[in-house]
Design a protein around this motif. Structure first.
Motif, PDB file in Angstrom:
ATOM      1  N   GLY A  20       0.806  -1.209   0.000  1.00 42.69           N
ATOM      2  CA  GLY A  20       0.000   0.000   0.000  1.00 42.69           C
ATOM      3  C   GLY A  20       0.836   1.254   0.000  1.00 42.69           C
ATOM      4  O   GLY A  20       1.945   1.297  -0.540  1.00 42.69           O
ATOM      5  N   GLY A  21       0.298   2.300   0.603  1.00 45.20           N
ATOM      6  CA  GLY A  21       0.965   3.592   0.654  1.00 45.20           C
ATOM      7  C   GLY A  21       0.708   4.272   1.980  1.00 45.20           C
ATOM      8  O   GLY A  21      -0.176   3.868   2.743  1.00 45.20           O
ATOM      9  N   ALA A  22       1.498   5.319   2.249  1.00 45.93           N
ATOM     10  CA  ALA A  22       1.460   5.971   3.563  1.00 45.93           C
ATOM     11  C   ALA A  22       1.246   7.469   3.430  1.00 45.93           C
ATOM     12  O   ALA A  22       1.733   8.110   2.496  1.00 45.93           O
ATOM     13  CB  ALA A  22       2.759   5.703   4.313  1.00 45.93           C
ATOM     14  N   THR A  23       0.539   8.021   4.406  1.00 46.80           N
ATOM     15  CA  THR A  23       0.270   9.452   4.478  1.00 46.80           C
ATOM     16  C   THR A  23       0.256   9.873   5.951  1.00 46.80           C
ATOM     17  O   THR A  23       0.407   9.040   6.843  1.00 46.80           O
ATOM     18  CB  THR A  23      -1.097   9.806   3.865  1.00 46.80           C
ATOM     19  OG1 THR A  23      -2.132   9.122   4.605  1.00 46.80           O
ATOM     20  CG2 THR A  23      -1.182   9.397   2.397  1.00 46.80           C
ATOM     21  N   ALA A  24       0.028  11.159   6.187  1.00 46.06           N
ATOM     22  CA  ALA A  24      -0.171  11.676   7.541  1.00 46.06           C
ATOM     23  C   ALA A  24      -1.272  12.720   7.494  1.00 46.06           C
ATOM     24  O   ALA A  24      -1.393  13.471   6.516  1.00 46.06           O
ATOM     25  CB  ALA A  24       1.113  12.305   8.075  1.00 46.06           C
ATOM     26  N   ALA A  25      -2.058  12.785   8.547  1.00 47.00           N
ATOM     27  CA  ALA A  25      -3.205  13.693   8.592  1.00 47.00           C
ATOM     28  C   ALA A  25      -2.800  15.126   8.314  1.00 47.00           C
ATOM     29  O   ALA A  25      -3.447  15.839   7.526  1.00 47.00           O
ATOM     30  CB  ALA A  25      -3.890  13.593   9.953  1.00 47.00           C
ATOM     31  N   ASN A  26      -1.712  15.580   8.936  1.00 50.71           N
ATOM     32  CA  ASN A  26      -1.335  16.986   8.802  1.00 50.71           C
ATOM     33  C   ASN A  26      -0.790  17.336   7.425  1.00 50.71           C
ATOM     34  O   ASN A  26      -0.619  18.517   7.114  1.00 50.71           O
ATOM     35  CB  ASN A  26      -0.327  17.373   9.890  1.00 50.71           C
ATOM     36  CG  ASN A  26       1.009  16.666   9.736  1.00 50.71           C
ATOM     37  OD1 ASN A  26       1.890  17.121   9.034  1.00 50.71           O
ATOM     38  ND2 ASN A  26       1.155  15.524  10.402  1.00 50.71           N
ATOM     39  N   ASN A 392       8.913   4.732   2.369  1.00 51.94           N
ATOM     40  CA  ASN A 392      10.041   4.653   1.448  1.00 51.94           C
ATOM     41  C   ASN A 392       9.588   5.317   0.164  1.00 51.94           C
ATOM     42  O   ASN A 392       8.526   4.967  -0.361  1.00 51.94           O
ATOM     43  CB  ASN A 392      10.457   3.203   1.200  1.00 51.94           C
ATOM     44  CG  ASN A 392      11.521   3.044   0.122  1.00 51.94           C
ATOM     45  OD1 ASN A 392      11.305   2.353  -0.873  1.00 51.94           O
ATOM     46  ND2 ASN A 392      12.650   3.682   0.300  1.00 51.94           N
ATOM     47  N   GLY A 393      10.328   6.281  -0.311  1.00 48.70           N
ATOM     48  CA  GLY A 393       9.873   6.947  -1.523  1.00 48.70           C
ATOM     49  C   GLY A 393      10.841   8.008  -1.995  1.00 48.70           C
ATOM     50  O   GLY A 393      11.836   8.318  -1.331  1.00 48.70           O
ATOM     51  N   LEU A 394      10.529   8.573  -3.136  1.00 47.95           N
ATOM     52  CA  LEU A 394      11.398   9.556  -3.780  1.00 47.95           C
ATOM     53  C   LEU A 394      10.660  10.873  -3.967  1.00 47.95           C
ATOM     54  O   LEU A 394       9.634  10.935  -4.645  1.00 47.95           O
ATOM     55  CB  LEU A 394      11.847   9.034  -5.146  1.00 47.95           C
ATOM     56  CG  LEU A 394      12.683   9.999  -5.994  1.00 47.95           C
ATOM     57  CD1 LEU A 394      14.061  10.198  -5.375  1.00 47.95           C
ATOM     58  CD2 LEU A 394      12.812   9.498  -7.419  1.00 47.95           C
ATOM     59  N   GLY A 434       4.990  -5.925   5.572  1.00 49.45           N
ATOM     60  CA  GLY A 434       4.313  -5.000   4.683  1.00 49.45           C
ATOM     61  C   GLY A 434       5.201  -3.872   4.204  1.00 49.45           C
ATOM     62  O   GLY A 434       6.308  -3.656   4.717  1.00 49.45           O
ATOM     63  N   TYR A 435       4.686  -3.153   3.212  1.00 48.72           N
ATOM     64  CA  TYR A 435       5.424  -2.062   2.564  1.00 48.72           C
ATOM     65  C   TYR A 435       4.437  -0.987   2.144  1.00 48.72           C
ATOM     66  O   TYR A 435       3.524  -1.253   1.350  1.00 48.72           O
ATOM     67  CB  TYR A 435       6.165  -2.616   1.341  1.00 48.72           C
ATOM     68  CG  TYR A 435       6.932  -1.613   0.517  1.00 48.72           C
ATOM     69  CD1 TYR A 435       8.118  -1.043   0.984  1.00 48.72           C
ATOM     70  CD2 TYR A 435       6.504  -1.263  -0.764  1.00 48.72           C
ATOM     71  CE1 TYR A 435       8.848  -0.153   0.203  1.00 48.72           C
ATOM     72  CE2 TYR A 435       7.235  -0.375  -1.553  1.00 48.72           C
ATOM     73  CZ  TYR A 435       8.404   0.175  -1.066  1.00 48.72           C
ATOM     74  OH  TYR A 435       9.131   1.051  -1.840  1.00 48.72           O
ATOM     75  N   THR A 436       4.578   0.202   2.710  1.00 50.04           N
ATOM     76  CA  THR A 436       3.741   1.327   2.301  1.00 50.04           C
ATOM     77  C   THR A 436       4.646   2.465   1.843  1.00 50.04           C
ATOM     78  O   THR A 436       5.394   3.030   2.644  1.00 50.04           O
ATOM     79  CB  THR A 436       2.833   1.798   3.457  1.00 50.04           C
ATOM     80  OG1 THR A 436       3.592   1.951   4.651  1.00 50.04           O
ATOM     81  CG2 THR A 436       1.705   0.799   3.708  1.00 50.04           C
ATOM     82  N   THR A 437       4.595   2.768   0.564  1.00 45.81           N
ATOM     83  CA  THR A 437       5.438   3.831   0.025  1.00 45.81           C
ATOM     84  C   THR A 437       4.990   5.173   0.595  1.00 45.81           C
ATOM     85  O   THR A 437       3.799   5.405   0.809  1.00 45.81           O
ATOM     86  CB  THR A 437       5.350   3.893  -1.507  1.00 45.81           C
ATOM     87  OG1 THR A 437       4.023   4.283  -1.889  1.00 45.81           O
ATOM     88  CG2 THR A 437       5.674   2.557  -2.130  1.00 45.81           C
ATOM     89  N   TRP A 438       5.977   6.048   0.830  1.00 44.27           N
ATOM     90  CA  TRP A 438       5.614   7.343   1.379  1.00 44.27           C
ATOM     91  C   TRP A 438       4.982   8.230   0.306  1.00 44.27           C
ATOM     92  O   TRP A 438       5.452   8.302  -0.821  1.00 44.27           O
ATOM     93  CB  TRP A 438       6.807   8.076   1.981  1.00 44.27           C
ATOM     94  CG  TRP A 438       6.387   9.436   2.452  1.00 44.27           C
ATOM     95  CD1 TRP A 438       6.775  10.644   1.966  1.00 44.27           C
ATOM     96  CD2 TRP A 438       5.429   9.718   3.484  1.00 44.27           C
ATOM     97  NE1 TRP A 438       6.124  11.658   2.634  1.00 44.27           N
ATOM     98  CE2 TRP A 438       5.291  11.112   3.573  1.00 44.27           C
ATOM     99  CE3 TRP A 438       4.676   8.904   4.345  1.00 44.27           C
ATOM    100  CZ2 TRP A 438       4.425  11.737   4.489  1.00 44.27           C
ATOM    101  CZ3 TRP A 438       3.815   9.512   5.243  1.00 44.27           C
ATOM    102  CH2 TRP A 438       3.704  10.913   5.315  1.00 44.27           C
ATOM    103  N   GLY A 439       3.916   8.897   0.732  1.00 41.64           N
ATOM    104  CA  GLY A 439       3.244   9.840  -0.139  1.00 41.64           C
ATOM    105  C   GLY A 439       2.681   9.149  -1.360  1.00 41.64           C
ATOM    106  O   GLY A 439       3.033   9.490  -2.492  1.00 41.64           O
TER     107      GLY A 439
END
Length: 493
Positions: A20-26, A392-394, A434-439
């Protein structure tokens, strides 16, 4: 390892692997003054144009007491990009549908503490804030997508900074436990994967962002960072304990920004400095996964005149609140050497010593996919707990081409190399869950408060000043990652 497994090599990603992927509320929600939400520390992160200052990594991590007063009473057209984010608050259905189209079976997001307790001091939570996340989690469930929820991701009610100077004060432990118990009870049937604090080791880089502390109000910033960390360790342990009481089969993890440290030379003093740098990075999961302070920190605290206020019974709380898995963000590795400022550089976000064998991103971050494999092997050897690559991301300056598309082959190549090394670590015997790419969708950068530092598979039509249509456009990497997930990591072409 069981005897029956001794001759079996896991050649690919496990069938139950979480993609999947990752985010943050702010960084995505916006609506900073809607739904009863209170102001948070991240709402006070002002944008400082790096193209004017000439500093690519023009971090907006820190806020002083004078700046805070100015931002609250006389902003003078100062931009606060995290206040508008990418309008996920109103567009969550559209965004989650796009994640589902890629095949996500997990979506990492955070709950805004200030959306649940606007000042952090209320006796009762804000129902409108709780209801918003109900809708988000229900939308995830519609597509069979597991939420991985961070309780505290670089934000807290600004009132707690003003009243207590953030996590410098032990009062926040009880306030956080109250908040954690509310969201655990509310979402116990909707969320089974939790992370207590995002990248707690970043307290060493920004007292404000990591701990809500106004650095100009403390005498010894290093002392304040570790005292705040102790309070967060306690809060995390209490949240883990609460989760075990409330949710059957719950999985709760800790998280660090993991930066693998290499010695600059084979000189023994450089090798020793590398070891010590890695220890400071691993101090945080050492406490949260093992439930006690590691012995190597005793001398470190003595050498740096750090005297922590630890109460009787704190050790028992830490033991009772050990995590189930260790998650990391991984973006780069570091090079270290024995030098006068070595202790200051250890644990820092960005090392001034560059690795001549690595290419750099547009933001001068070294690209080191093999470092991820090394990190995963070491972490699993150390903790024997499942690992989760939660970021993890670019970050790159993506542009819409003349054909109306976003061709981001550089991002595909970056992620491909890291996924390959993650797969090799699994072959090496590492348990990666698991693996969630940043943004996974473009969002406001944590460090520089830019939107133009883009990470996502989905382009958001928005500039650093908040101007744009907010239209979502899948990039080439969107379709590539869709194939990766459909093949469970086997098709990376």
């Amino acid at each position: 390892m069981k005897y029956s497994d001794i001759n079996h090599v896991q050649n690919g990603f496990p069938d139950a692997f979480l993609w999947g992927g990752a985010t943050a509320a702010n960084q995505i929600e916006g609506a900073f003054d809607k739904g009863g939400k209170g102001l948070s520390t991240s709402d006070m992160a002002a944008y400082k144009d790096p193209y004017i200052t000439g500093k690519v990594n023009n971090f907006t991590f820190n806020v002083t007491s004078k700046e805070l007063e100015k931002y609250k009473t006389d902003p003078q057209n100062i931009l606060f990009p995290k206040r508008w984010g990418i309008d996920f608050y109103n567009r969550y259905k559209e965004d989650i549908a796009l994640f589902a189209e890629m095949g996500f079976n997990v979506f990492r997001l955070s709950v805004s503490w200030a959306r649940i307790f606007p000042t952090g001091l209320e006796n009762e939570p804000n129902e409108e804030g709780l209801a918003f996340y109900d809708k988000v989690f229900d939308e995830c469930a519609k597509y069979g997508m597991e939420p991985l929820v961070t309780m505290s991701h670089y934000e807290m009610p600004i009132t707690l900074t003003e009243k207590y100077n953030g996590w410098a004060n032990r009062e926040l432990v009880g306030l956080f436990e109250k908040y954690a118990r509310v969201i655990l009870n509310r979402y116990k049937h909707k969320v089974k994967y939790w992370i207590t604090f995002n990248e707690m080791n970043m307290n060493l880089n920004s007292l404000y962002t990591g701990a809500g502390i106004l650095a100009d109000l403390v005498d010894n910033q290093l002392q304040a960072a570790y005292q705040a960390s102790h309070h967060q360790f306690l809060a995390s342990a209490l949240a883990v304990k609460a989760a075990k009481e409330i949710i059957p089969n719950v999985k709760v993890g800790c998280m660090i920004n993991h930066i693998e440290s290499y010695a600059k030379t084979t000189k023994p003093v450089d090798q020793l400095q590398s070891l010590k740098s890695n220890q400071l990075n691993l101090f945080y999961p050492d406490v949260q996964a093992r439930g006690e302070y590691p012995s190597y920190m005793t001398r470190y605290f003595a050498d740096n005149n750090i005297n922590l206020d630890i109460k009787e019974g704190d050790d028992k709380i830490l033991q009772q609140g050990k995590v189930d898995f260790v998650s990391i963000s991984y973006y780069m590795s570091h090079v270290t050497e024995a030098r006068e400022d070595a202790s200051k550089l250890a644990g820092s976000f960005d090392s001034p010593i560059k690795n001549e064998y690595l290419k750099l991103t547009q933001w001068d971050w070294p690209i080191d996919s093999i470092g991820l494999r090394i990190a995963l092997i070491k972490l699993y050897d150390r903790y024997r707990l499942p690992l989760f690559v939660a970021e993890n991301g670019l970050g790159a300056k993506d542009a819409i081409s003349i054909d109306g598309k976003i061709h981001d082959d550089y991002r595909i190549d970056y992620l491909k190399q890291h996924i390959l090394e993650m797969r090799e670590a699994i072959k090496d015997g590492v348990d990666v869950m698991g693996y969630t790419t940043w943004g996974c969708i473009d969002l406001v950068s944590c460090g520089t408060s830019q939107i133009s530092k883009r990470y996502g598979f989905i382009y958001v039509d928005l500039d650093d000043a908040g101007k744009g249509s907010f239209k979502r456009i899948p990039k080439d990497s969107f379709y590539w990652y869709k194939k990766v997930i459909a093949s469970n990591g086997n098709n990376l072409e």
